[in-house]
Design an enzyme around this catalytic site. Structure first.
Site, mmCIF file in Angstrom:
data_model
loop_
_atom_site.group_PDB
_atom_site.id
_atom_site.type_symbol
_atom_site.label_atom_id
_atom_site.label_comp_id
_atom_site.label_asym_id
_atom_site.label_seq_id
_atom_site.Cartn_x
_atom_site.Cartn_y
_atom_site.Cartn_z
ATOM 1 N N ILE A 16 0.844 -1.200 0.000
ATOM 2 C CA ILE A 16 0.000 0.000 0.000
ATOM 3 C C ILE A 16 0.880 1.252 0.000
ATOM 4 O O ILE A 16 0.623 2.219 -0.726
ATOM 5 C CB ILE A 16 -0.956 0.004 1.213
ATOM 6 C CG1 ILE A 16 -1.874 -1.223 1.154
ATOM 7 C CG2 ILE A 16 -1.782 1.295 1.252
ATOM 8 C CD1 ILE A 16 -2.767 -1.409 2.366
ATOM 9 N N GLY B 8 8.218 -5.336 3.175
ATOM 10 C CA GLY B 8 8.189 -4.562 1.931
ATOM 11 C C GLY B 8 9.306 -5.031 1.020
ATOM 12 O O GLY B 8 10.080 -5.916 1.375
ATOM 13 N N LEU C 62 2.697 3.944 7.898
ATOM 14 C CA LEU C 62 2.240 2.619 7.461
ATOM 15 C C LEU C 62 3.119 1.485 7.961
ATOM 16 O O LEU C 62 2.730 0.324 7.851
ATOM 17 C CB LEU C 62 2.223 2.571 5.932
ATOM 18 C CG LEU C 62 0.982 3.162 5.256
ATOM 19 C CD1 LEU C 62 1.365 3.717 3.902
ATOM 20 C CD2 LEU C 62 -0.104 2.128 5.105
ATOM 21 N N TYR D 150 -2.427 -8.840 17.148
ATOM 22 C CA TYR D 150 -2.373 -7.822 16.093
ATOM 23 C C TYR D 150 -3.454 -6.770 16.317
ATOM 24 O O TYR D 150 -3.196 -5.566 16.269
ATOM 25 C CB TYR D 150 -2.549 -8.506 14.738
ATOM 26 C CG TYR D 150 -2.446 -7.565 13.563
ATOM 27 C CD1 TYR D 150 -1.266 -6.886 13.308
ATOM 28 C CD2 TYR D 150 -3.534 -7.357 12.713
ATOM 29 C CE1 TYR D 150 -1.163 -6.021 12.225
ATOM 30 C CE2 TYR D 150 -3.435 -6.500 11.628
ATOM 31 C CZ TYR D 150 -2.251 -5.840 11.387
ATOM 32 O OH TYR D 150 -2.162 -4.987 10.323
#
Ligand code: UDP
Length: 322
Positions: free
Chosen positions: A15, A39, A79, A152
């Site tokens: 994202i 990532g 993020l 989480y």
């Protein structure tokens, strides 16, 4: 068009990298910090050479590095986080540190210069509530602390609570974005995400692994619609201090998603049902339905997701084919 200096933590993620591209198109100078844990540098490689783009490969847990980067920006899109149910279960301690300490670092540093922070949370915070669609002020219903999956949700709830406390007590401008299932090009199936997993399995002619009996459902949003929503909220004064669901409210059962992926990929793959305990951990609890109530973001910025599930699946198939 808006401009300024944006810091995107986790900007090499799925994202994040789409958000970075859009910010650059909109005239921002963008700096990315990413530790490449989930990532990938490939996601931002094409941006190298753009004078408005720069990056640091490091962790948001490093206060010294973060201090400099936050000082040099006008807004932080935070993020950086442990992502995906499987990853959180496998790397639980690291996930909790990134999700909690990382966010605390960002908020504390941003508060010094009163830099705006867009905090990214997750629809996981609704937990196992069955009261769909989920509206932002609904209760979180979480399971036992011994079931790792819920950690989480707890970490993201802590992030939200911290951000709201900075807003209320320190006047730090924050917006909290609760992302629902988001898909599109560059998403990897490595950490459990179902759409890229099914697409890869279908393209390779392998069985599509449906967990449980496949009657659980989700709503999948296109990353492009999600980025529109994020920037719409950033541009809205009225969104400050608010929590917003962002996603798509078109619901699909996972078994029907598997059939759609097979059809759109033209794949002969069989569908294989896998018990949850085999797929995740003992005592794993899935949520049967997860549907966002989008009234609040619709009222705030007129948000309406444009992409259909078919569009989304086709875009992921295209991505994995090339
Ligand atoms: N799922 C599945 N097969 C897979 C991966 C996931 O059936 O190979 C299911 C999973 O159990 C869940 C749904 O697909 O019900 C969405 O899973 P994902 O990890 O993408 O997102 P989340 O569980 O966070 O909504």
């Amino acid at each position: 068009m808006a401009s300024g200096r944006a810091l995107v933590t986790g900007g090499a993620g799925f994202i994040g990298s789409h958000l970075v591209e859009r910010l650059l198109r909109d005239g921002y100078k963008v700096h990315v910090i990413d530790d490449l844990s989930t990532g990938s540098f490939d996601n931002i490689a094409a941006l190298e050479g753009d004078p408005a783009f720069s990056y640091t490969i490091d962790t948001v847990l490093d206060l010294g590095v973060m201090e400099r980067l936050v000082d040099d920006c006008d807004v932080v899109f935070h993020l950086a986080a442990a992502v995906g149910v499987e990853y959180v279960i496998e790397s639980n301690l690291k996930s909790m540190q990134i999700n909690i300490r990382g966010t605390e670092n960002v908020l504390e540093l941003a508060n010094r210069g009163k830099k705006k922070v867009i905090v990214f949370s997750s629809s996981e915070v609704y937990g196992k509530s069955t009261d769909v669609p989920f509206a932002e002020d609904d209760d979180s219903i979480l399971g036992a602390t011994t079931v790792t999956r819920w950690s989480y949700a707890v970490s993201k709830a802590v992030d939200e609570i911290l951000a709201l406390a900075y807003w209320r007590e320190k006047n730090l401008p924050v917006v909290i974005v609760r992302l629902f299932n988001t898909c599109g090009p560059r998403q990897t199936g490595k950490y459990g995400m179902v759409v890229p997993r099914f697409v890869k399995q279908a393209l390779l002619g392998e069985p599509l692994t449906v967990y449980g009996d496949g009657s659980q459902s989700r709503c999948f949003a296109s990353v492009y619609d999600v980025v529109d929503g994020i920037l719409g909220l950033h541009a809205s004064e009225a969104a400050l201090g608010g929590v917003f669901n962002v996603g798509n409210d078109e619901e699909v059962r996972i078994i029907d998603l598997a059939r759609l992926v097979k059809e759109l990929a033209g794949s002969p793959s069989p569908i294989r049902f896998i018990p949850y305990e085999e797929a995740y951990e003992r005592g794993f609890e899935d949520m049967m339905r997860r549907v966002p109530d989008l009234s609040r973001i619709r009222a705030a910025i007129g948000y309406r997701p444009k992409a259909t599930l078919g569009d989304i699946v086709r875009s992921v198939i295209e991505y994995y084919k090339t």
